[in-house]
Write a protein that holds these residues in place. Sequence first.
Motif, PDB file in Angstrom:
ATOM      1  N   THR A  95      -3.622   9.792   1.861  1.00  0.00           N
ATOM      2  CA  THR A  95      -3.902   8.565   1.121  1.00  0.00           C
ATOM      3  C   THR A  95      -4.076   8.769  -0.383  1.00  0.00           C
ATOM      4  O   THR A  95      -4.588   7.892  -1.078  1.00  0.00           O
ATOM      5  CB  THR A  95      -5.179   7.903   1.680  1.00  0.00           C
ATOM      6  OG1 THR A  95      -6.266   8.846   1.637  1.00  0.00           O
ATOM      7  CG2 THR A  95      -4.965   7.453   3.118  1.00  0.00           C
TER       8      THR A  95
ATOM      9  N   TYR B  37      -3.042   2.989  -2.194  1.00  0.00           N
ATOM     10  CA  TYR B  37      -4.167   2.929  -1.271  1.00  0.00           C
ATOM     11  C   TYR B  37      -5.454   2.538  -1.996  1.00  0.00           C
ATOM     12  O   TYR B  37      -6.377   2.010  -1.377  1.00  0.00           O
ATOM     13  CB  TYR B  37      -4.353   4.284  -0.582  1.00  0.00           C
ATOM     14  CG  TYR B  37      -3.208   4.669   0.326  1.00  0.00           C
ATOM     15  CD1 TYR B  37      -3.004   4.017   1.538  1.00  0.00           C
ATOM     16  CD2 TYR B  37      -2.318   5.691  -0.026  1.00  0.00           C
ATOM     17  CE1 TYR B  37      -1.952   4.367   2.380  1.00  0.00           C
ATOM     18  CE2 TYR B  37      -1.271   6.053   0.804  1.00  0.00           C
ATOM     19  CZ  TYR B  37      -1.084   5.384   2.008  1.00  0.00           C
ATOM     20  OH  TYR B  37      -0.041   5.725   2.829  1.00  0.00           O
TER      21      TYR B  37
ATOM     22  N   LEU C  63      -7.411   0.393   0.780  1.00  0.00           N
ATOM     23  CA  LEU C  63      -7.349   0.899   2.149  1.00  0.00           C
ATOM     24  C   LEU C  63      -8.473   0.322   3.006  1.00  0.00           C
ATOM     25  O   LEU C  63      -8.355   0.220   4.225  1.00  0.00           O
ATOM     26  CB  LEU C  63      -7.432   2.435   2.122  1.00  0.00           C
ATOM     27  CG  LEU C  63      -7.228   3.191   3.424  1.00  0.00           C
ATOM     28  CD1 LEU C  63      -5.861   2.880   4.031  1.00  0.00           C
ATOM     29  CD2 LEU C  63      -7.375   4.693   3.189  1.00  0.00           C
TER      30      LEU C  63
ATOM     31  N   MET D 124       0.820  -1.208   0.000  1.00  0.00           N
ATOM     32  CA  MET D 124       0.000   0.000   0.000  1.00  0.00           C
ATOM     33  C   MET D 124       0.858   1.265   0.000  1.00  0.00           C
ATOM     34  O   MET D 124       0.594   2.222  -0.737  1.00  0.00           O
ATOM     35  CB  MET D 124      -0.909  -0.023   1.227  1.00  0.00           C
ATOM     36  CG  MET D 124      -2.002   1.012   1.253  1.00  0.00           C
ATOM     37  SD  MET D 124      -2.980   0.886   2.774  1.00  0.00           S
ATOM     38  CE  MET D 124      -3.643  -0.766   2.665  1.00  0.00           C
TER      39      MET D 124
END
Length: 353
Positions: free
Chosen positions: A260, A280, A248, A171
């Motif tokens: 993000t 994300y 996410l 991520m």
Amino acid sequence: MNTFGKNLTLTTFGESHGPAMGGVIDGFPPGFKIDFDRLREDVAKRRPGSSVLVTARNESDSPEFLSGISPEGITLGTPIGFIVRNADHRSADYDDMGRVFRPNHADYTYIRRYGIRDHRGGGRSSARETVNWVVAGSLAIQWLESKGITIETVLSQVGSVTAGDIFDGLMTDPSKPFSLKIDPQLSEAMEELVKETKKAGDSIGGRVSCLITGIPAGIGSPVADKLHARLAAAMMSINAAKGFEYGLGFRAASSLGSETADHFLPIDASADALTTSTNYSGGIQGGISNGMPVYFSVAFKPTPTIMKPQETVDTEGKATILKPAGRHDPCVAVRAVHVVKAMAALVVADAML
């Protein structure tokens, strides 16, 4: 309905204690060489009776193909029909269950929907149905790999034993090599917990995580047919699935947009696709793949049938005690690892086609 997909479809049939499970795959690309040894290996991973961690029902799960594939193993572009025979069913174990509604099962809802149900192992509501999905999914996996797309799945949690936020590295820094691996000691701890739970006559929940790499940008559709919506629908069709999150996920609810955002990276004129500094989004934006890895997790509830007496009611609505019987997985998520992979492959192959 009993059909998945739009361009690549799978229609299935069969009951848990009937003579056979089976399906018809339509829309599979012609001229593709099937590796049957690989297919049998994939199906065997989901097979019941394969270890002490799963149900003791012992099925060979050897698919028999009836159409759509040449004697040389080449797909013809016509419907691929197959069956998987049931051999080790013990319907007598379920005689009493025909007169009661089992907690957290589909017994009552099937009666309200159809006015009848097959109580022998749950009939169509049984996870025995998923053998059909793994057969079809194995074919899709092979075809996707020929296109450079790979799918990994792993058991990432059993009860309180968890790998944590397994996708954090992917991520925050997707440029680093990433493979979906679990520490052997953690896997051993999960196995021990399943064994302890089984010995106690109980069941326990778990989580399966999936990573899909190599999907090109532009796969999926906006609005009503988003790629992540199709993945979610497929995963939530799996028996005992209770939750789905991608990218996410639920942490998005407590995150800031400034923290993000997946910023695009500059490229030279020779490159044909953009990448992002973080991931994300889980490889999907606006319902369409952006070329980054796609990843998600699926939560599974504890198996509702346990080897302990349970309070319930009978078919007349009178209080009764459900006595333990039958053979069941102490942790659905163990075998769901292979079902999640198969269903992800069917969704992606369908979207690619």
